[in-house]
Design a protein around this motif. Structure first.
Motif, short mmCIF file in Angstrom:
data_model
loop_
_atom_site.label_atom_id
_atom_site.label_comp_id
_atom_site.label_asym_id
_atom_site.label_seq_id
_atom_site.Cartn_x
_atom_site.Cartn_y
_atom_site.Cartn_z
N LYS A 35 0.83 -1.21 0.00
CA LYS A 35 0.00 0.00 0.00
C LYS A 35 0.86 1.26 0.00
N PRO A 58 1.85 6.99 1.28
CA PRO A 58 0.73 6.07 1.53
C PRO A 58 -0.35 6.25 0.46
N ASP A 60 -3.61 5.32 0.83
CA ASP A 60 -4.97 5.40 1.36
C ASP A 60 -5.22 6.60 2.26
N GLN A 61 -4.25 7.52 2.36
CA GLN A 61 -4.43 8.72 3.17
C GLN A 61 -3.36 9.74 2.81
N PRO A 62 -3.64 11.03 2.99
CA PRO A 62 -2.58 12.02 2.80
C PRO A 62 -1.55 11.88 3.91
N LYS A 64 0.79 12.54 7.04
CA LYS A 64 0.67 13.40 8.22
C LYS A 64 1.98 14.10 8.54
N GLY A 92 2.02 6.30 7.98
CA GLY A 92 1.22 7.43 7.52
C GLY A 92 2.03 8.63 7.12
N ASP A 135 1.03 19.55 -1.93
CA ASP A 135 0.57 18.42 -1.12
C ASP A 135 1.29 18.32 0.22
#
Length: 329
Positions: A35, A58, A60-62, A64, A92, A135
């Motif tokens: 992933k 990642p 499945d998420q921005p 952190k 993450g 981003d």
């Protein structure tokens, strides 16, 4: 601050070493399973060399937070080193790394580093360009460095003392172990010769991999890296490493950023006593020292799976606390 790590070895050195890390699996499939989104790019240094970079994000998420990673001497970002990048991504975070000049897939004479300040400036310019991307703008930014990469992290901190939210320093090369160098007066002769023939690869030195790694299978895995530099150090590189590490040792008190330094007390490549001195001398109000009894230089690539998991847990706990703290405010 001292931690005993397990003596067990989980990999059987008699097994055939597979191409790392995905073996017979297509690279894209490996990242899909993990992933992780991986992207390879070229970065043009203002000094001229084209440098190879990678980013791991990642899917499945921005992210952190973003982690900027510096590898060690003779190493690169595409073999076992990237397992740590994937580890950060699965936490993450986004991870970004650059092959130093003369290393990996970057341009330059193999393993020739005549000026570490120039190398650190390349890293700084690339990392700052990432920070400015939409981003990632405003995200917490951390440095990560192994061995020589740890020294580069400290140089980056000195270039911009307020530019980083913390640093993870794994066996940082703030001083090269005396056991890695020939006896006096040969080092003085080598420094003299470096002025006349800086690219000459003749510095007597034991193979770093053999001295760095406890696990025999991982030792063979590292040696099978097609981009690893295993030759003798070049005169100019050796002289510059001696100069730069001596300067860093004098400047330990100037370190002000939050950091965790991790070092094996059996390291004979970089001096663990200097990591203790960094912890004791640094002006930072947020500093952590983890010393691992019996561990050698390559903490994350050369110890048993059990020991690596223990070290990664220490890194993850330190990083998570500071990422959560930054994102809270």
């Amino acid at each position: 601050m001292g931690h005993r790590i397990a003596d067990s070895v989980h990999l059987n050195s008699s097994k055939k070493v597979q191409p790392f890390p995905w073996g017979d699996m297509p690279e894209e499939e490996y990242y899909r399973i993990k992933k992780v989104q991986n992207k390879k790019e070229r970065f043009k240094s203002p000094r001229g060399p084209s440098l190879f970079t990678q980013r791991w994000l990642p899917v499945d998420q921005p992210p952190k937070a973003i982690i900027f990673m510096c590898h060690g001497y003779g190493n690169d970002i595409s073999w076992t080193f990237q397992q740590t990048a994937i580890f950060f991504t699965q936490m993450g975070c986004g991870a970004f790394a650059i092959d130093l000049e003369g290393h990996g897939q970057s341009e330059g004479l193999r393993a020739y580093l005549p000026n570490l300040n120039d190398v650190a400036k390349d890293c700084q310019i690339y990392f700052e360009s990432v920070k400015r991307e939409d981003d990632f703008r405003g995200l917490p930014c951390f440095l990560y460095g192994e061995s020589l990469g740890g020294a580069l992290c400290l140089l980056l901190h000195f270039f911009d003392p307020e530019g980083w939210d913390g640093a993870i320093l794994v066996a940082p090369m703030c001083k090269i172990s005396d056991s890695m160098w020939p006896p006096w007066p040969l080092p003085e002769l080598l420094k003299f010769l470096a002025y006349w023939a800086p690219t000459w690869p003749v510095v007597p030195s034991k193979d770093i991999v053999d001295k760095s790694m406890t696990d025999p299978a991982k030792r063979e895995l590292s040696k099978s890296n097609p981009r690893r530099y295993g030759g003798r150090p070049r005169l100019g590189t050796a002289a510059e490493l001696l100069r730069a590490t001596a300067d860093l040792t004098r400047r330990l008190k100037d370190v002000t950023l939050p950091f965790i330094v991790l070092h094996g007390d059996a390291d004979t490549v970089t001096d663990p006593s200097v990591s203790r001195a960094l912890y004791e001398s640094a002006a930072s109000g947020d500093k952590t020292l983890k010393m691992y009894e019996g561990a050698r230089h390559a903490l994350l690539q050369g110890e048993s799976d059990e020991n690596v998991a223990r070290i990664l847990e220490d890194i993850a706990a330190w990083l998570k606390e500071r990422v959560d703290r930054k994102n809270k405010y």
